[in-house]
Design a protein around this motif. Structure first.
Motif, short mmCIF file in Angstrom:
data_model
loop_
_atom_site.label_atom_id
_atom_site.label_comp_id
_atom_site.label_asym_id
_atom_site.label_seq_id
_atom_site.Cartn_x
_atom_site.Cartn_y
_atom_site.Cartn_z
N GLN A 145 32.92 71.25 -13.10
CA GLN A 145 32.85 71.11 -11.65
C GLN A 145 33.52 72.30 -10.97
N ALA A 146 34.64 72.72 -11.50
CA ALA A 146 35.35 73.87 -10.93
C ALA A 146 34.51 75.14 -11.08
N VAL A 147 33.83 75.29 -12.20
CA VAL A 147 32.95 76.45 -12.41
C VAL A 147 31.85 76.46 -11.37
N ASN A 148 31.18 75.32 -11.18
CA ASN A 148 30.08 75.25 -10.22
C ASN A 148 30.55 75.56 -8.80
N LYS A 149 31.68 75.01 -8.42
CA LYS A 149 32.19 75.26 -7.08
C LYS A 149 32.52 76.74 -6.89
N ALA A 150 33.12 77.34 -7.90
CA ALA A 150 33.46 78.76 -7.82
C ALA A 150 32.20 79.61 -7.71
N LEU A 151 31.17 79.26 -8.47
CA LEU A 151 29.91 80.00 -8.41
C LEU A 151 29.26 79.87 -7.04
N LEU A 152 29.23 78.66 -6.49
CA LEU A 152 28.57 78.41 -5.21
C LEU A 152 29.25 79.15 -4.06
N HIS A 153 30.54 79.41 -4.18
CA HIS A 153 31.28 80.09 -3.11
C HIS A 153 31.42 81.59 -3.34
N SER A 154 30.86 82.09 -4.44
CA SER A 154 31.09 83.48 -4.82
C SER A 154 30.12 84.46 -4.19
N GLY A 155 28.98 83.96 -3.69
CA GLY A 155 27.94 84.86 -3.21
C GLY A 155 27.04 85.36 -4.33
N ALA A 156 27.21 84.84 -5.53
CA ALA A 156 26.38 85.24 -6.67
C ALA A 156 24.94 84.79 -6.46
N THR A 157 23.99 85.56 -6.99
CA THR A 157 22.59 85.15 -6.93
C THR A 157 22.37 83.99 -7.89
N ILE A 158 21.21 83.32 -7.73
CA ILE A 158 20.90 82.19 -8.61
C ILE A 158 20.82 82.66 -10.06
N ARG A 159 20.30 83.86 -10.30
CA ARG A 159 20.21 84.38 -11.67
C ARG A 159 21.61 84.62 -12.24
N GLU A 160 22.50 85.16 -11.44
CA GLU A 160 23.87 85.39 -11.92
C GLU A 160 24.58 84.08 -12.21
N MET A 161 24.42 83.10 -11.31
CA MET A 161 25.05 81.80 -11.53
C MET A 161 24.55 81.16 -12.83
N ASN A 162 23.24 81.21 -13.04
CA ASN A 162 22.68 80.59 -14.24
C ASN A 162 23.10 81.31 -15.51
N ALA A 163 23.27 82.62 -15.45
CA ALA A 163 23.73 83.35 -16.63
C ALA A 163 25.11 82.84 -17.07
N VAL A 164 25.98 82.62 -16.09
CA VAL A 164 27.31 82.09 -16.40
C VAL A 164 27.20 80.68 -16.96
N ARG A 165 26.40 79.84 -16.30
CA ARG A 165 26.26 78.44 -16.73
C ARG A 165 25.74 78.35 -18.17
N LYS A 166 24.76 79.19 -18.50
CA LYS A 166 24.16 79.15 -19.83
C LYS A 166 25.19 79.41 -20.92
N HIS A 167 26.10 80.31 -20.66
CA HIS A 167 27.08 80.68 -21.68
C HIS A 167 28.27 79.73 -21.74
N LEU A 168 28.27 78.72 -20.89
CA LEU A 168 29.34 77.73 -20.90
C LEU A 168 28.81 76.33 -21.18
N SER A 169 27.66 76.24 -21.87
CA SER A 169 27.00 74.96 -22.10
C SER A 169 26.57 74.82 -23.55
N ARG A 170 26.55 73.58 -24.05
CA ARG A 170 26.01 73.28 -25.38
C ARG A 170 24.49 73.17 -25.37
N LEU A 171 23.88 73.00 -24.17
CA LEU A 171 22.44 72.73 -24.10
C LEU A 171 21.65 73.82 -23.39
N LYS A 172 22.25 74.48 -22.41
CA LYS A 172 21.50 75.44 -21.61
C LYS A 172 21.28 76.74 -22.39
N GLY A 173 20.47 77.62 -21.81
CA GLY A 173 20.22 78.90 -22.44
C GLY A 173 19.53 78.80 -23.78
#
Length: 425
Positions: A145-173
Motif C-alpha cells: 500500500q505504501a509503494v502504491n501511494k508513493a507511486l501515485l504521488h510521484s508523477g511517474a508515468t503508468i509504464r514507470e509505475m508498473n515497472a516498479v510494481r512488477k519487480h515487487l510482486s510474486r505474480l506480476k511481470g
C-alpha cells in the motif's frame, strides 16, 4: 453541419455521443467473443484482474457453455457482474486492500496442477495492478500500500509505475504465467496504456517483462520514490522478472484506445466535422497538457491550423497529476486537464471540450470527467469559484461540481484509458 454557430446544448450532446461511442467500441461482450481460441481437450481455467475483467469473464462463460470451465477474477468494488461458473472477487483501487491480497492468493491457487491438455484464459484490463497483490520477499500488504501511494504521488508515468510494481510482486511481470505451466495460455487484454504494450496492462502477470531491475532503480532515483525498507531490500536481491523466451503463450489485444478514438471520429464526421486525431498515447502533467491543447485549439480557431473548423481534435493516453508534499482537493487527471484547458482558453468563443476516463472513474471520484464550454470561466466566477486557485489546489472536481458540468456515467465495465475531444466551430 450548417454554417451557423450551434447551440451549447447541441455541442454538449455531441461531446457526450463521442465519449459514449469510444466506450462502446471496447464492450467486452463483443470483443471477447470475437477473440476466443480453440476449445481445449481438457479443462479451461479463467483468471484475470481489472475494471473490465468481470464483464470479460461473463463473455467467456456465455460463449462456452459446453466446456469444463471454472476460474476466478478480481475487479474493483462496484464493477462486479455475474460471470456464471467463474468466481468474481472485488478489491480496492487505486490502493490495494486485504481483498487484493486474497485475490492474489486465489488466482495463484487456481492455476496449480494443470496439464498440457488444459487451457488458461487470462483476462486483463486497466486497474489490475492494485487489484491483484502478491508481495515479494518480506513485504507486507501495508508495504505494498505504501509503494502504491508513493507511486501515485510521484508523477511517474503508468509504464514507470508498473515497472516498479512488477519487480515487487510474486505474480506480476510474467510470474503468473510460469505458475500456470504446462497448460496452454491465452491472454486477452483490453488496453488502457499508451502504446498498448500488454506487459504494462495490469503489470503483465502473464506477459514477459521488458523492464529490468536497472531501469526500476533508475525510476526510483529519478522520481525520488520513498519505498519501504522491505521493498528496498528485495530490489537488492537481484531477482529479475521473466523475459522473452521464458514464457510461451498467445497474447491478444482485443480493445484499445486507438479504436476508441476512431469510433468517436466517426460520430464527429456524421455531424459534419473535420477530424484530427493527435494520438492515443499522450502523456504528461495534466494541467500542462491542457495548456498545450488549448494553444492547438486556438490556432485551429483563428488560423485554421493544424485543422480548419468546424472540427474536432481527439486524443487519448494518460496524463499525470503530481501532488507533491502538500495537501490537495478533489479531482482526477481528466478534470485537472480540463480546468487547465479552460484557463488556457480564457473564455475563447467557439471551443468546447470533454475529457473522461473510459472506465467511468476519474482518479478516485464518482465522475468520469467533465465538459467545458466557452463560458466555463465566466460561470465559475459567477458561482464564486476561482479557476486558477482551484487548479493550484488540485481541486478541479469541486469547480466542475459547482457548475454542474461533471460527466457521470457510473462504472462502464471497460477501460481504454482517457478520452479527450475538443470541438472548434
Amino acid at each position: 453541419m450548417t454554417a451557423h454557430i450551434p447551440s451549447d446544448d447541441a455541442v454538449r450532446n455531441l461531446l457526450r455521443r463521442m465519449f459514449d461511442a469510444a466506450v462502446a467500441s471496447a464492450d467486452p461482450l463483443k470483443t471477447v467473443a470475437q477473440n476466443l481460441p480453440s476449445k481445449p481437450e481438457g479443462r479451461c481455467v479463467v483468471i484475470g484482474a481489472g475494471k473490465a475483467s468481470a464483464a470479460m469473464a461473463g463473455a467467456v462463460d456465455a460463449a462456452w457453455p459446453d466446456v469444463d470451465l471454472s476460474g476466478v477474477i478480481v475487479t474493483r468494488y462496484g464493477h462486479a457482474v455475474p460471470a456464471g461458473r467463474i468466481r468474481i472477487l472485488e478489491a480496492a483501487h487505486p490502493v490495494p486492500d486485504a481483498m487484493s491480497l486474497e485475490a492474489g492468493r486465489t488466482l495463484e491457487e487456481a492455476v496449480q496442477g494443470l496439464t498440457d491438455k488444459d487451457l488458461v484464459i487470462a483476462l486483463f484490463s486497466g486497474g489490475g495492478s492494485s487489484l491483484l497483490v502478491a508481495p515479494a520477499g518480506a513485504m507486507s500488504l501495508a508495504d505494498k500500500q505504501a509503494v502504491n501511494k508513493a507511486l501515485l504521488h510521484s508523477g511517474a508515468t503508468i509504464r514507470e509505475m508498473n515497472a516498479v510494481r512488477k519487480h515487487l510482486s510474486r505474480l506480476k511481470g510474467g510470474r503468473l504465467a510460469l505458475a500456470a505451466q504446462p497448460a496452454k495460455l491465452v491472454t486477452l487484454v483490453i488496453s488502457d496504456v499508451p502504446g498498448d504494450d500488454p506487459s504494462d496492462i495490469a503489470s503483465g502477470p502473464t506477459v514477459a517483462d521488458l523492464s529490468t531491475l536497472q531501469s526500476v532503480r533508475e525510476i526510483i532515483a529519478r522520481r525520488r520514490i520513498d519505498l519501504p525498507q522491505s521493498a528496498q531490500q528485495f530490489l537488492k536481491e537481484n531477482v529479475e522478472t521473466p523475459k522473452l523466451g521464458d514464457i510461451t503463450g498467445d497474447v491478444r489485444i482485443i480493445a484499445a484506445p486507438a479504436l476508441a478514438l476512431d469510433a468517436a471520429a466517426r460520430v464527429g464526421k456524421e455531424w459534419g466535422l473535420q477530424t484530427l486525431i493527435l494520438g492515443d498515447a499522450l502523456e504528461g502533467e495534466a494541467r500542462e497538457m491542457g495548456t498545450v491543447l488549448g494553444g492547438i485549439a486556438r490556432s485551429a480557431k483563428h488560423r485554421g491550423q493544424p485543422i480548419k473548423g468546424p472540427a474536432v481534435i481527439l486524443s487519448g493516453g494518460e496524463a499525470t497529476v503530481t501532488i507533491g508534499a502538500g495537501s490537495a482537493g478533489r479531482g482526477g487527471r481528466n478534470t485537472e486537464f480540463l480546468l487547465g484547458l479552460a484557463v488556457a482558453l480564457e473564455g475563447q468563443d467557439g471551443i468546447w471540450a470533454i475529457a473522461g476516463d473510459t472506465d467511468g472513474i476519474d482518479g478516485t471520484e464518482d465522475a468520469a470527467g467533465a465538459i467545458i464550454t466557452p463560458d466555463t470561466l465566466a460561470r465559475g466566477t459567477q458561482a464564486g469559484m476561482d479557476a486558477k486557485a482551484c487548479l493550484a489546489a488540485h481541486d478541479s472536481y469541486s469547480f466542475f461540481e459547482r457548475l454542474g458540468d461533471l460527466l457521470k456515467t457510473g462504472p462502464t465495465l471497460t477501460n481504454v484509458n482517457d478520452f479527450r475531444a475538443l470541438v472548434i466551430v
